[in-house]
Scaffold this active site. Structure first.
Site, PDB file in Angstrom:
ATOM      1  N   ARG A  54      45.534  38.679  48.950  1.00 57.96           N
ATOM      2  CA  ARG A  54      46.587  39.413  48.441  1.00 57.96           C
ATOM      3  C   ARG A  54      46.954  39.099  46.936  1.00 57.96           C
ATOM      4  NH1 ARG A  54      51.025  37.157  45.438  1.00 57.96           N
ATOM      5  NH2 ARG A  54      52.917  38.031  45.783  1.00 57.96           N
ATOM      6  N   HIS A  67      47.269  41.202  41.448  1.00 56.22           N
ATOM      7  CA  HIS A  67      47.017  40.689  40.161  1.00 56.22           C
ATOM      8  C   HIS A  67      46.072  41.405  39.521  1.00 56.22           C
ATOM      9  CE1 HIS A  67      50.756  38.215  40.333  1.00 56.22           C
ATOM     10  NE2 HIS A  67      50.093  37.645  41.550  1.00 56.22           N
TER      11      HIS A  67
END
Length: 109
Positions: A76, A81
């Protein structure tokens, strides 16, 4: 920390794993890579799996060591990011090999 029950997060993980499997069941890697809508849907479902995993407390996680909790959260984090650096070959492997295993392990929980 969220006030939602662990069962709700487990449901989110299972529902999202089922979505990933459903979205990719009749396609190969080339179709996956060339279909932006499927890629986005799969990435979002994987983000949900990781986000839900993040909110499951460590005491609960320790009772089910076969579930790759940290890896799900880690994926995730990578997807959110480092979006522009996603390795789609690795992502496809995760979709086809790891997500069905995750689903099976979470169903046991």
């Amino acid at each position: 920390m969220s006030k939602r029950d662990v069962k709700a997060f487990l449901y989110d993980i299972l529902e999202s794993a089922n979505d990933v499997i459903e979205f990719t069941k009749d396609i190969d890697y080339n179709e996956f890579i060339n279909n932006k809508m499927i890629r986005y849907a799969v990435i979002r479902a994987l983000e949900i799996i990781g986000e839900a995993s993040r909110y499951i407390n460590n005491d609960f996680r320790e009772k089910f060591p076969n579930v790759p909790w940290k890896e799900m959260v880690g994926l995730r984090n990578i997807l959110i990011h480092k979006y522009f650096g996603i390795d789609y070959i690795l992502l496809w492997k995760i979709v086809k090999e790891d997500v069905p295993k995750i689903k099976k392990e979470v169903e046991i929980v």
